[in-house]
Design an enzyme around this catalytic site. Structure first.
Site, PDB file in Angstrom:
ATOM      1  N   ASP A   8     -11.651  35.954   3.494  1.00 45.60           N
ATOM      2  CA  ASP A   8     -10.925  35.830   2.226  1.00 45.60           C
ATOM      3  C   ASP A   8      -9.568  35.202   2.509  1.00 45.60           C
ATOM      4  O   ASP A   8      -8.840  35.674   3.392  1.00 45.60           O
ATOM      5  CB  ASP A   8     -10.725  37.205   1.578  1.00 45.60           C
ATOM      6  N   ASP A 127     -19.093  40.279 -10.419  1.00 42.02           N
ATOM      7  CA  ASP A 127     -18.233  41.375  -9.970  1.00 42.02           C
ATOM      8  C   ASP A 127     -18.128  42.383 -11.099  1.00 42.02           C
ATOM      9  O   ASP A 127     -17.902  42.003 -12.253  1.00 42.02           O
ATOM     10  CB  ASP A 127     -16.841  40.840  -9.613  1.00 42.02           C
TER      11      ASP A 127
END
Length: 236
Positions: A8, A127
């Site tokens: 990330d 998500d």
């Protein structure tokens, strides 16, 4: 089942968040491309890369860092974060990304995602907070259930669906197998589990279910909870 080590990116550095909160960012590497080389050495075939700044901004921010990662290894890379139009999809594929992840746009413009999936290798990122879809870097929660959104892409030709339980993400509390299976069954599409993987037992639970196509491993590796070399030996 495939294991996807995760990188990330925030301001060009490799970080991990807790529950998607940017204020919780912990830096693990100032040279993410070196992490990619390590993962390749362990036996990885894929990398999961997210432009966190891009996810929050709604546009590509860490392009140069992503390009360095892609060019540094022979790994296949799936990239997400702020990809919301065809130009950005093409830009990432042109530098060697294997597939692109469309997240927020899957909720807001599902027809666009279907059109792109006909032309490009597209993965849908779903998500969820308490079962409902969250978008814009998880800053907003919709009224749509994650399984309902997943079902919309059952026949769209997407390569996979990545499902993340935000409450679990970065917390090392264990993966949400039930949620993952719900998405897999609703869509009939290869489903990749994300969020909360704590150790090897989580990976084996997902594999043993026989219904999960992949798992994303982030903080569990960075905090020394999982030996990825062993994981690749057992799973691939």
């Amino acid at each position: 089942m495939e294991i996807f080590p995760a990188i990330d990116l925030k301001e060009g550095k490799a970080v991990r968040l807790s529950k998607g909160d940017m204020r919780s960012a912990k830096i693990y590497s100032h040279a993410p491309q070196e992490l990619a080389k390590i993962f390749e050495g362990y036996g990885a075939r894929w990398l999961h890369v997210v432009d966190l700044d891009g996810a929050f901004a709604g546009e590509t921010v860490n392009f140069d860092a992503v390009e360095k990662i892609i060019k540094s290894t022979n790994l296949k890379v799936q990239i997400g974060g702020g990809i919301r139009d065809e130009a950005r999809i093409k830009r990432y594929l042109d530098i060697g990304a294997s597939r692109v992840i469309l997240g927020s746009v899957a909720l807001n413009e599902p027809n666009f995602v279907r059109e792109m999936a006909k032309i490009y290798p597209v993965v849908v990122g779903i998500d969820a907070k308490e079962g409902f879809v969250a978008t814009q870097g998880w800053a907003e929660v919709s009224q749509m259930r994650a399984s309902e959104l997943a079902a919309k892409f059952a026949t769209a030709g997407v390569k996979a669906i990545i499902c993340t339980d935000i409450a679990k993400d970065g917390m090392l509390g264990g993966v949400n197998l039930d949620f993952t299976l719900e998405i897999a069954r609703a869509s009939g599409v290869d489903t990749i589990a994300s969020g909360g993987v704590k150790d090897m037992s989580d990976i084996m639970r997902l594999k043993d279910s026989g219904e999960v196509a992949g798992v994303i491993v982030g903080k569990a590796y960075y905090e020394g909870k999982i030996d990825l070399k062993e994981a690749f030996r057992k799973v691939l």
